[in-house]
Design a protein around this motif. Structure first.
Motif, PDB file in Angstrom:
ATOM      1  N   VAL A  79       0.808  -1.139   0.088  1.00  0.00           N
ATOM      2  CA  VAL A  79       0.196  -0.078   0.047  1.00  0.00           C
ATOM      3  C   VAL A  79       0.892   1.265  -0.041  1.00  0.00           C
ATOM      4  N   ILE A  80       1.787   1.081   0.790  1.00  0.00           N
ATOM      5  CA  ILE A  80       2.712   2.409   0.914  1.00  0.00           C
ATOM      6  C   ILE A  80       3.623   2.671  -0.358  1.00  0.00           C
ATOM      7  N   MET A  81       4.196   1.471  -0.869  1.00  0.00           N
ATOM      8  CA  MET A  81       4.878   1.608  -2.247  1.00  0.00           C
ATOM      9  C   MET A  81       3.891   2.200  -3.324  1.00  0.00           C
ATOM     10  N   MET A  82       2.642   1.695  -3.262  1.00  0.00           N
ATOM     11  CA  MET A  82       1.903   2.139  -4.574  1.00  0.00           C
ATOM     12  C   MET A  82       1.407   3.463  -4.323  1.00  0.00           C
ATOM     13  N   MET A  83       1.241   4.032  -2.994  1.00  0.00           N
ATOM     14  CA  MET A  83       1.047   5.306  -2.830  1.00  0.00           C
ATOM     15  C   MET A  83       1.903   6.169  -3.352  1.00  0.00           C
ATOM     16  N   ILE A  84       3.197   5.931  -3.202  1.00  0.00           N
ATOM     17  CA  ILE A  84       4.288   6.440  -3.783  1.00  0.00           C
ATOM     18  C   ILE A  84       4.259   6.658  -5.238  1.00  0.00           C
ATOM     19  N   GLY A  85       4.100   5.491  -5.869  1.00  0.00           N
ATOM     20  CA  GLY A  85       3.905   5.079  -7.264  1.00  0.00           C
ATOM     21  C   GLY A  85       2.750   6.020  -7.933  1.00  0.00           C
ATOM     22  N   SER A  86       1.657   5.978  -7.393  1.00  0.00           N
ATOM     23  CA  SER A  86       0.355   6.669  -7.702  1.00  0.00           C
ATOM     24  C   SER A  86       0.672   8.307  -7.552  1.00  0.00           C
ATOM     25  N   THR A  87       1.499   8.724  -6.612  1.00  0.00           N
ATOM     26  CA  THR A  87       1.701  10.111  -6.408  1.00  0.00           C
ATOM     27  C   THR A  87       2.623  10.600  -7.635  1.00  0.00           C
ATOM     28  N   THR A  88       3.562   9.737  -7.918  1.00  0.00           N
ATOM     29  CA  THR A  88       4.509  10.299  -9.000  1.00  0.00           C
ATOM     30  C   THR A  88       3.607  10.194 -10.198  1.00  0.00           C
ATOM     31  N   THR A  89       2.715   9.339 -10.563  1.00  0.00           N
ATOM     32  CA  THR A  89       1.836   9.122 -11.598  1.00  0.00           C
ATOM     33  C   THR A  89       1.085  10.620 -11.785  1.00  0.00           C
ATOM     34  N   PHE A  90       0.395  10.882 -10.390  1.00  0.00           N
ATOM     35  CA  PHE A  90      -0.659  11.768 -10.636  1.00  0.00           C
ATOM     36  C   PHE A  90      -0.044  13.309 -10.907  1.00  0.00           C
ATOM     37  N   ILE A  91       1.184  13.508 -10.768  1.00  0.00           N
ATOM     38  CA  ILE A  91       1.936  14.844 -10.618  1.00  0.00           C
ATOM     39  C   ILE A  91       2.351  14.961 -12.420  1.00  0.00           C
ATOM     40  N   LEU A  92       2.398  13.741 -13.030  1.00  0.00           N
ATOM     41  CA  LEU A  92       2.832  13.898 -14.456  1.00  0.00           C
ATOM     42  C   LEU A  92       1.755  14.810 -15.492  1.00  0.00           C
ATOM     43  N   LYS A  93       2.495  15.566 -16.169  1.00  0.00           N
ATOM     44  CA  LYS A  93       1.809  16.209 -17.258  1.00  0.00           C
ATOM     45  C   LYS A  93       1.661  15.204 -18.366  1.00  0.00           C
ATOM     46  N   LEU A  94       0.286  14.988 -18.772  1.00  0.00           N
ATOM     47  CA  LEU A  94       0.183  13.984 -19.871  1.00  0.00           C
ATOM     48  C   LEU A  94      -0.029  14.590 -21.291  1.00  0.00           C
ATOM     49  N   CYS A  95       0.311  13.817 -22.347  1.00  0.00           N
ATOM     50  CA  CYS A  95      -0.095  14.287 -23.618  1.00  0.00           C
ATOM     51  C   CYS A  95      -0.638  13.280 -24.454  1.00  0.00           C
ATOM     52  N   GLY A  96      -1.253  12.473 -23.798  1.00  0.00           N
ATOM     53  CA  GLY A  96      -2.081  11.267 -24.222  1.00  0.00           C
ATOM     54  C   GLY A  96      -3.223  10.882 -23.310  1.00  0.00           C
ATOM     55  N   SER A  97      -4.185  10.276 -23.890  1.00  0.00           N
ATOM     56  CA  SER A  97      -5.213   9.620 -23.060  1.00  0.00           C
ATOM     57  C   SER A  97      -5.878   8.099 -23.569  1.00  0.00           C
ATOM     58  N   HIS A  98      -5.039   7.463 -24.494  1.00  0.00           N
ATOM     59  CA  HIS A  98      -5.049   6.124 -25.011  1.00  0.00           C
ATOM     60  C   HIS A  98      -4.292   5.143 -24.303  1.00  0.00           C
ATOM     61  N   ILE A  99      -5.151   4.157 -23.467  1.00  0.00           N
ATOM     62  CA  ILE A  99      -4.450   3.051 -22.851  1.00  0.00           C
ATOM     63  C   ILE A  99      -4.665   1.627 -23.866  1.00  0.00           C
ATOM     64  N   PRO A 100      -3.810   0.918 -24.192  1.00  0.00           N
ATOM     65  CA  PRO A 100      -3.865  -0.233 -24.985  1.00  0.00           C
ATOM     66  C   PRO A 100      -4.018  -1.242 -24.316  1.00  0.00           C
ATOM     67  N   LYS A 101      -5.212  -1.362 -23.389  1.00  0.00           N
ATOM     68  CA  LYS A 101      -5.248  -2.604 -22.461  1.00  0.00           C
ATOM     69  C   LYS A 101      -6.776  -2.484 -22.025  1.00  0.00           C
ATOM     70  N   LEU A 102      -6.968  -3.492 -21.243  1.00  0.00           N
ATOM     71  CA  LEU A 102      -8.410  -3.880 -20.680  1.00  0.00           C
ATOM     72  C   LEU A 102      -8.617  -3.086 -19.423  1.00  0.00           C
ATOM     73  N   TYR A 103      -7.448  -2.484 -18.696  1.00  0.00           N
ATOM     74  CA  TYR A 103      -7.535  -1.941 -17.685  1.00  0.00           C
ATOM     75  C   TYR A 103      -6.360  -1.054 -17.405  1.00  0.00           C
ATOM     76  N   CYS A 104      -6.241  -0.137 -16.365  1.00  0.00           N
ATOM     77  CA  CYS A 104      -5.161   0.741 -16.275  1.00  0.00           C
ATOM     78  C   CYS A 104      -4.050   0.111 -15.292  1.00  0.00           C
ATOM     79  N   ILE A 105      -2.810   0.497 -15.561  1.00  0.00           N
ATOM     80  CA  ILE A 105      -1.778  -0.009 -14.881  1.00  0.00           C
ATOM     81  C   ILE A 105      -0.899   1.315 -14.828  1.00  0.00           C
ATOM     82  N   ASN A 106       0.120   1.718 -13.780  1.00  0.00           N
ATOM     83  CA  ASN A 106       0.739   3.006 -13.670  1.00  0.00           C
ATOM     84  C   ASN A 106       1.789   3.140 -15.043  1.00  0.00           C
ATOM     85  N   TYR A 107       2.362   2.058 -15.387  1.00  0.00           N
ATOM     86  CA  TYR A 107       3.365   1.925 -16.443  1.00  0.00           C
ATOM     87  C   TYR A 107       2.771   2.658 -17.536  1.00  0.00           C
ATOM     88  N   LEU A 108       1.518   2.333 -17.968  1.00  0.00           N
ATOM     89  CA  LEU A 108       1.245   2.826 -19.310  1.00  0.00           C
ATOM     90  C   LEU A 108       0.550   4.172 -19.242  1.00  0.00           C
TER      91      LEU A 108
END
Length: 317
Positions: free
Chosen positions: A151-180
Motif C-alpha cells: 500500500v505504501i509503495m503504491m501510494m508513492i507510485g500513484s503520487t508520481t503518476t498523478f503529478i505527471l503532465k500527460l500528452c495522451g489519453s489512450h491506454i492499449p489494455k483492458l485496465y489501467c496500470i501505472n506503467y502505461l
C-alpha cells in the motif's frame, strides 16, 4: 505547474473488435467472477469459523483469499460494465484507483506467499523453535506488514503518476496500470522510472527469498520420510500457487515491456488478465483440496464424508 488533471478521461482499447462476442464474454466473465467469490469466501469463512484452523498457516491462507477478492474487485466490475457498453472509457481518478488496487493486490500476494514459505521453513526445518518464532503477536505484525508495504509503495507510485503532465489519453489494455499511464507523459520523469525499478527490486527479492527457502526445505526433507510427507502435504500446494502467480505475472510483464501489436487482440487480452483469472481461482481450490483440515471442514459443512487423517505437525505434541 500543470499536472495530469488536464486529462480527465482515458480510453481503453482492449475490447476493440469484440462487439459480436460481448454477450458470451459477459456470461463467461460473470461466471468466472462468481466462482472466484464462491471459492475464496468458502475458504475464508471456513477458517474464521473453525477455531482449530486459527493457526499461522491458515491465517496466511485466509489473508491470501481475502486479497484475491480485493484484487479482482479492481478489475471485474469495470470490465463487466465495459462489455455491456459501447464506450470503453475510465476517468483519470478511476484509472489511478484501478491501477492502485491491482498493483497492491499483486504485492500483497507475493508478501503473503513469502510469509507462508517462511512459516513452512520454520515448521519443518526448525520445529523445536517454531512456537517461539511464529507467535500470535508476530503473525499479526507480519500480516500487517504484508498489507502495508504494498500500500505504501503504491501510494508513492500513484503520487508520481498523478503529478505527471500527460500528452495522451489512450491506454492499449483492458485496465489501467501505472506503467502505461506513465508512458503518456509529455516528458520522461526520473521518479517515474526509479519508483517502479525500486518496487520491482523489492518483489523480485521476495520471489528469490521464497525460492531459496524451498531449496533449503527440499534439502532438509530429503533426509526424512516424515519431513517429505509434511512437504508434500503443505508445501507442494504452495509451490503450485507460487508457480501459477509467477508465470501469470511473467506473461503480463513481458507483454507490457516487449509485446508486439502484431499479436491477435485475444492473445494480448489473455496475457493481460491471466494473473487476474487463474491465481484467484486456483489458490482456494488447490489449498481447499490439498490441506486436510480445510478439506475436512468444508466436507463437514456440505455433508460429505471426511478424511480420517489430518496433519498437525506444526502443533506441540
Amino acid at each position: 505547474m500543470d499536472n495530469a488533471s488536464a486529462v480527465t478521461v482515458f480510453t481503453l482499447s482492449g475490447l476493440n473488435g469484440t462487439e459480436e462476442y460481448r454477450i458470451p464474454l459477459f456470461v463467461v466473465t460473470f461466471l468466472c467472477y462468481s466462482l472466484i467469490w464462491v471459492a475464496n469466501v468458502t475458504i475464508i469463512v471456513t477458517i474464521i469459523m473453525d477455531k482449530n484452523l486459527h493457526e499461522p498457516m491458515y491465517i496466511f491462507l485466509c489473508n491470501l483469499c481475502i486479497n484475491g477478492l480485493v484484487g479482482t474487485a479492481g478489475f471485474y466490475p469495470k470490465f463487466l460494465i465495459d462489455l455491456l457498453s459501447s464506450a470503453h472509457v475510465i476517468s483519470f481518478a478511476g484509472c489511478l484507483v484501478q491501477a492502485f488496487v491491482i498493483h497492491v493486490a499483486v504485492g500483497i500476494d507475493l508478501s503473503i506467499l513469502l510469509l507462508m514459505s517462511f512459516d513452512r521453513y520454520v515448521a519443518i526445518c526448525r520445529p523445536l523453535v517454531y512456537h517461539s518464532v511464529i507467535t500470535r503477536q508476530r503473525v499479526g505484525l507480519l500480516v500487517l506488514f504484508a498489507w502495508l508495504l504494498p500500500v505504501i509503495m503504491m501510494m508513492i507510485g500513484s503520487t508520481t503518476t498523478f503529478i505527471l503532465k500527460l500528452c495522451g489519453s489512450h491506454i492499449p489494455k483492458l485496465y489501467c496500470i501505472n506503467y502505461l499511464v506513465n508512458k503518456l507523459a509529455c516528458t520522461a520523469s526520473v521518479a517515474g522510472f526509479m519508483v517502479p525499478v525500486f518496487t520491482y527490486s523489492i518483489y523480485v527479492g521476495h520471489y528469490l527469498f521464497i525460492v531459496g527457502s524451498y531449496f533449503n526445505l527440499i534439502r532438509t526433507c530429503r533426509q526424512s520420510k516424515e519431513n517429505m510427507s509434511k512437504f508434500m502435504q503443505t508445501c507442494l500446494p504452495h509451490l503450485f500457487c507460487l508457480g501459477i502467480l509467477g508465470v501469470s505475472l511473467l506473461f503480463d510483464l513481458l507483454y507490457i515491456r516487449f509485446g508486439s501489436n502484431t499479436l491477435p487482440q485475444g492473445i494480448q487480452n489473455f496475457m493481460a488478465i491471466e494473473f487476474l483469472v487463474v491465481p484467484p481461482i486456483m489458490n482456494p481450490v488447490i489449498y481447499g483440496l490439498a490441506l486436510t483440515q480445510v478439506r475436512n471442514r468444508i466436507a463437514q459443512v456440505f455433508g460429505v464424508k471426511q478424511d480420517q487423517g489430518s496433519y498437525k505437525f506444526f502443533k506441540k505434541k
